[in-house]
Design a protein around this motif. Structure first.
Motif, PDB file in Angstrom:
ATOM      1  N   THR A 365       0.895  -1.187   0.325  1.00  0.00           N
ATOM      2  CA  THR A 365       0.203   0.540  -0.058  1.00  0.00           C
ATOM      3  C   THR A 365       0.610   1.091   0.188  1.00  0.00           C
ATOM      4  O   THR A 365       1.809   0.963   0.265  1.00  0.00           O
ATOM      5  CB  THR A 365      -0.983   0.212   1.618  1.00  0.00           C
ATOM      6  N   ASN A 371      -0.272   2.065   8.247  1.00  0.00           N
ATOM      7  CA  ASN A 371      -0.235   0.804   7.324  1.00  0.00           C
ATOM      8  C   ASN A 371       0.555   0.008   9.379  1.00  0.00           C
ATOM      9  O   ASN A 371       0.091  -0.649   9.793  1.00  0.00           O
ATOM     10  CB  ASN A 371       0.792  -0.606   5.880  1.00  0.00           C
ATOM     11  N   ARG A 374      -1.193   0.764  12.315  1.00  0.00           N
ATOM     12  CA  ARG A 374      -1.960   0.459  12.967  1.00  0.00           C
ATOM     13  C   ARG A 374      -2.052  -1.001  13.666  1.00  0.00           C
ATOM     14  O   ARG A 374      -2.350  -1.448  14.581  1.00  0.00           O
ATOM     15  CB  ARG A 374      -3.155  -0.022  11.467  1.00  0.00           C
ATOM     16  N   LEU A 381      -7.300  -3.087  10.671  1.00  0.00           N
ATOM     17  CA  LEU A 381      -7.020  -2.817   9.750  1.00  0.00           C
ATOM     18  C   LEU A 381      -7.078  -2.186   8.748  1.00  0.00           C
ATOM     19  O   LEU A 381      -8.400  -2.398   9.084  1.00  0.00           O
ATOM     20  CB  LEU A 381      -5.855  -4.005   8.918  1.00  0.00           C
ATOM     21  N   THR A 385      -4.403  -2.934   3.196  1.00  0.00           N
ATOM     22  CA  THR A 385      -3.486  -2.991   3.365  1.00  0.00           C
ATOM     23  C   THR A 385      -2.240  -4.223   2.523  1.00  0.00           C
ATOM     24  O   THR A 385      -3.024  -4.797   2.003  1.00  0.00           O
ATOM     25  CB  THR A 385      -3.187  -3.811   5.329  1.00  0.00           C
ATOM     26  N   SER A 386      -0.926  -3.966   2.755  1.00  0.00           N
ATOM     27  CA  SER A 386      -0.008  -4.720   2.522  1.00  0.00           C
ATOM     28  C   SER A 386       0.089  -6.151   2.574  1.00  0.00           C
ATOM     29  O   SER A 386      -0.078  -6.157   3.861  1.00  0.00           O
ATOM     30  CB  SER A 386       0.960  -3.559   3.393  1.00  0.00           C
TER      31      SER A 386
END
Length: 542
Positions: A365, A371, A374, A381, A385-386
């Motif tokens: 992301t 990210n 969080r 999340l 998200t990654s």
């Protein structure tokens, strides 16, 4: 023979048990699960098979070193394949472009395409990583820092200012100073996730990780990491280790030392209120495993006498649950530590081929700061998200039915056990997991479908299994549901990480991701050798 009990049948436990058995110890290994491997789990259904733990085969010389100590070699025990590309990357702000493949040995060409003129900075970055990696292997990884004077070599002293900077500065700051393209920063910063940290919390020393994947390359053992576990287990059994699966350890018996000895130890080692020596390990049989050579009888509680105990499982669980009350570490001490991230895992059996994906895939992301924030603060999340996606069927067709693919998705998540456990969905079985875990899993599958342009992905799924933070607590006694172990943050790396020797209980040692040198399969194998050396030194064996 020295009676030795190893608690935990993951990589560290298996490796330590094998080395000690070769030294003449009478070793019993106790594993809570019905299968060996610890966090390196496995699951199969409808012809699909999955590794549910480690999946990146890095630092191959470390793994080979253990096999050679056991009288074999990685080449003899495993069918290793070098991946090309090493991995495929998808960047949120570049989804209208083809994904970026990272090919080991060609990173400079890639960086020159992403940001003309940046290849020179990358060469210097990778050269530095290679130098630091060699220093680490020679002086810092295979030691418990018990003899600091041994580190005072000309080479270490010469590099001391540089090493000090790398240990006290963040990886993010080190990368950002050298690279401006966000894609390059993410390619170089993502290894922090596999260290249980973020680029802003991991020491810059770990820029050596980029040397491992961009220069040395990424390999894959055919059969997955389960094949590595099985190969190790075979050698360990051949060395004489008795393996008991389905055995939940309930306590470590410790005998208090005589008052005169106790006072001497207390004066020198103030961490424990009382000094003592291990005398045995108690376990309760929890299940039966037909594929194990021996399992504990259901329901029975057994004590195994021990002169030495190696705790190759979660350190928090050992120090706050398994030790007698007087020897336990207070919870307040653990509140100051970082458990590292947890995660939501998703195993998908998919009908048909997925040419959009490679063996390893990373989805990044744009807002990494949000990210990681969080995850670090335990917040929900974002919808996107990654994530990491493994498709081993791209290299190993046997892991899926012919013409189909297997997907393993890892969504880094906060270490919040309250998120609950995952579930299973197959043609014969439907047991959904907790609402939170399934919601995160659904979002990850939908994100992968959008980013990789696989619009019918969900409709092609025939088997699905999810895991949440609660599963890591239940299966591995992981502190706060940690996915990998305590993170490699600035305050939890190198000599600042817990050691392998308990300073207050004679005969008690630790191995695995909770202690030095840290997280990952190679690090766990190194920890077994550090323990082995410590026990030999303690026993007067050279």
């Amino acid at each position: 023979m020295t009676r030795t009990v190893v608690i935990g049948g993951g990589f560290a436990g298996l490796a330590t048990a094998g080395l000690l058995a070769q030294d003449g110890h009478r070793v019993t290994l106790l594993e809570q699960q019905d299968i060996l491997g610890g966090r390196s789990g496995r699951w199969s259904a409808e012809g699909f098979s999955f590794d549910t733990g480690p999946s990146w085969y890095l630092m191959p010389e470390v793994i080979d070193r253990w096999f050679r100590l056991m009288g074999s070699s990685a080449a003899a025990e495993l069918d290793l394949r070098t991946l090309s590309p090493g991995y495929r990357t998808f960047f949120e702000e570049h989804l209208d472009e083809p994904p970026t493949d990272v090919v080991s040995g060609h990173a400079e060409e890639l960086f020159e395409q992403l940001d003309p003129g940046s290849s020179r900075a990358l060469r210097m970055y990778l050269d530095s990583g290679a130098e630091v990696y060699e220093l680490a292997k020679k002086y810092f990884l295979y030691t418990d820092f018990a003899h600091p004077r041994e580190l005072m070599t000309p080479q270490v002293l010469k590099n001391l200012p540089r090493l000090g900077t790398l240990l006290t500065r963040s990886m993010k700051g080190y990368i950002d100073q050298r690279f401006t393209d966000p894609r390059e920063r993410q390619i170089l910063g993502y290894p922090a996730v596999f260290l249980g940290a973020s680029p802003s919390s991991a020491p810059a020393m770990y820029h050596l990780m980029s040397h491992l994947d961009l220069t040395d390359g990424v390999q894959y053992p055919v059969g997955g990491f389960s094949a590595l576990v099985d190969a190790m287990a075979e050698l360990v059994r051949a060395a004489g280790v008795e393996i008991v699966t389905g055995a939940t350890v309930t306590g470590i018996d410790v005998e208090r030392a005589p008052r005169s000895v106790r006072s001497q130890v207390a004066a020198a080692r103030s961490r424990r209120r009382s000094a003592g020596s291990v005398r045995g390990v108690r376990y309760r049989a929890t299940s039966s495993a037909s594929n194990a050579p021996r399992t504990a009888a259901d329901g029975a509680e057994t004590t195994v006498p021990a002169d030495l105990v190696v705790g190759a499982t979660d350190l928090h669980h050992i120090q706050t649950r398994l030790l007698p009350e007087r020897y336990r570490a207070p919870e307040s001490r653990w509140k100051r530590r970082d458990p590292g991230p947890s995660g939501v895992l998703v195993c998908l059996g998919v009908r048909g081929k997925l040419p959009q994906l490679a063996h390893h895939n990373l989805l990044f992301t744009a807002d990494w700061d949000d990210n990681f924030a969080r995850i670090g603060t335990g917040r929900e999340l974002a919808e996107e998200t990654s994530i990491y996606v493994s498709m081993t069927s791209a290299t190993d067709p046997a892991t899926a039915p012919e013409g189909d693919e297997n997907l393993f998705i890892l969504v880094p998540a906060p270490a919040v056990p309250e998120w609950g456990r995952g579930g299973i969905s197959t043609p014969e079985r439907h047991e959904p997991g907790s609402e939170q875990v399934e919601r995160v899993a659904d979002a990850a599958v939908a994100q992968l479908a959008r980013w990789a342009k696989i619009p019918d992905l969900e409709s092609r799924v025939v088997v699905r299994r999810t895991y949440g933070p609660g599963d890591f607590v239940a299966q591995f006694n992981a502190w706060r549901g940690s996915l990998l172990g305590p993170g490699h943050t600035l305050g939890q790396s190198a000599m600042l990480r817990p050691g392998v020797t308990d300073p207050g209980i004679r005969g008690l040692f630790y191995a695995g991701s909770s202690v030095r040198p840290g997280i990952g399969v190679p690090m766990c194998l190194i920890s077994s050798q550090v323990v082995w050396d410590a026990i030999r030194e303690d026993s007067g064996v050279s």
